[in-house]
Scaffold this active site. Structure first.
Site, short mmCIF file in Angstrom:
data_model
loop_
_atom_site.label_atom_id
_atom_site.label_comp_id
_atom_site.label_asym_id
_atom_site.label_seq_id
_atom_site.Cartn_x
_atom_site.Cartn_y
_atom_site.Cartn_z
N LYS A 76 -48.51 -21.99 -49.99
CA LYS A 76 -47.50 -21.50 -50.93
C LYS A 76 -46.61 -20.45 -50.26
O LYS A 76 -46.96 -19.95 -49.18
CB LYS A 76 -48.19 -20.89 -52.16
CG LYS A 76 -49.02 -19.64 -51.88
CD LYS A 76 -49.84 -19.25 -53.10
CE LYS A 76 -50.88 -18.20 -52.76
NZ LYS A 76 -50.60 -16.88 -53.24
N TYR B 147 -30.28 7.09 -39.82
CA TYR B 147 -29.92 7.76 -41.08
C TYR B 147 -30.89 8.88 -41.45
O TYR B 147 -32.11 8.69 -41.42
CB TYR B 147 -29.89 6.75 -42.22
CG TYR B 147 -28.85 5.67 -42.06
CD1 TYR B 147 -27.51 5.99 -41.91
CD2 TYR B 147 -29.22 4.33 -42.09
CE1 TYR B 147 -26.55 4.98 -41.77
CE2 TYR B 147 -28.27 3.32 -41.95
CZ TYR B 147 -26.93 3.66 -41.79
OH TYR B 147 -26.00 2.68 -41.66
#
Ligand SMILES: Cc1ncc(COP(=O)(O)O)c(C=O)c1O
Length: 353
Positions: free
Chosen positions: A32, A248
């Site tokens: 899956k 950042y």
């Protein structure tokens, strides 16, 4: 520039190893969620090539997509809605894991051949509640079905408690005149830990991909090999002085003159932005990533180590070869290896070895 390398021979080796570990039980290979990020079609085909016992997916759409790609092995799926196309499931011989009356009625009406009733033995997610067992098994009296449940992996005591409830559900089913074709309770962790919980089949996902199903213990003894490697390369290098802020928010500042290497693998590729202390392997040496992961890139302070443009960067791979593991990357971001491999991708190319 960025590659997710998937070694299909290792998937096959892990499947064979799991089969040997749990013999004589069958092993359903869980593919899956795009085979936990490894590529559902490629993994399913590699397993079909070695006569997999059964494949497991969550949604009926995934099962239908596998049939459309020519997969002929047994396929079971278990996250269903009453509006799903059960005629198609019946036509294509897809087995259904059923957790409620609405789906059961629709599946029976459509003529689905193989139904597996899911009983909730404690996980509190899908599955018929204990109070519904009598009614559902009465409805199926005379039929042959599979019976399954899923462990919570909370503790051994909780797992054993679930096993007792699973056996109770089996008794309720038999007393109602239901015949059981296969019982399956354990996923990788349960299959490896508890021989008594292997029954006729286990459902293995994470072990198939060669990753550790536990967060609090090792799994080396089982000889499963990581199938996926996430690699990139250094695309920029520069010498900077002490005190240089990096990325950042300047979560990192250089302490002395050093070399910064830029790696084009960002949170868009599934590298967690909050990874703190994650290590990558560059030119044979492990380095902690420096500062914030950005959308497209992260930076590594490589000091005076010999790193060149184009040097390979292993983001995760096989710890037995000195590479960082998906588990370690997950831990650095407060998550688990399952989430790392399932989310990895973005613009990275998937390459099959
Ligand atoms: C019902 C069910 N069975 C089996 C598995 C496979 O679990 P694991 O990857 O831990 O082997 C999953 C995965 O989440 C699942 O939902």
């Amino acid at each position: 520039m960025r590659e997710i390398q998937v070694d299909l021979a290792k998937i096959q080796a892990n499947y064979r190893q799991l089969k040997a570990l749990v013999a004589p039980s069958e092993v359903m290979a869980i593919v899956k969620a795009n085979a936990y990020g490894h590529g559902m079609h490629e993994v399913a085909q590699a397993l079909e090539d070695i006569s997999v016992d059964a494949l497991g997916v969550a949604d009926l759409e995934e099962a239908i997509a596998l049939r459309a790609a020519g997969i002929k092995s047994r396929i079971m799926c278990w996250i269903l809605s009453a509006e799903d196309d059960f005629e198609m499931a019946a036509e294509q011989g897809i087995e259904l894991g059923v957790s409620n009356h609405a789906v059961l009625e629709a599946a029976l009406a459509a003529g689905v051949k193989q139904i597996h009733i899911k009983v909730d033995t404690g996980l509190g997610r899908a599955g018929f509640a204990r109070s519904q067992w009598q009614e559902v098994f009465q409805k199926l009296s005379g039929k042959t079905i599979g019976l399954f449940s899923h462990l919570s992996n909370t503790s051994e005591a909780e797992d054993l408690n679930q096993e007792q409830l699973f056996l109770e559900a089996e008794q309720v089913a038999l007393a109602a005149g239901v015949k059981l074709s296969q019982r399956h309770l354990a996923a990788t962790a349960g299959a490896l830990s508890y021989p008594s919980m292997r029954y006729e089949m286990v459902r293995c996902g994470i072990g198939l991909y060669g990753l550790n199903p536990w967060e609090d213990r090792g799994y080396e003894e089982y000889k499963l090999q990581p199938v996926m490697r996430a690699v990139s390369q250094v695309v920029n290098i520069k010498r900077v002085p002490a005190g240089q802020g990096v990325s950042y928010g300047y979560r990192y500042r250089t302490e002395k003159e050093t070399t910064l290497a830029l790696v084009p693998f960002g949170y868009s590729e599934g590298m967690p932005r909050i990874a703190v202390g994650a290590k990558v392997l560059i030119a044979g040496k492990l380095f902690v990533i420096s500062g914030r992961v950005a959308m497209d890139q992260f930076v590594v302070d490589v000091g005076d180590h010999q790193v060149s443009l184009g040097s390979e960067v292993v983001i995760f791979g096989d710890p037995a070869k000195g590479e960082p593991s998906a588990e370690e990357l997950g831990a650095s971001a407060g998550t688990i290896n399952y989430e790392i491999v399932t989310r990895i991708g973005g613009r990275a190319k998937r390459v099959y070895l």
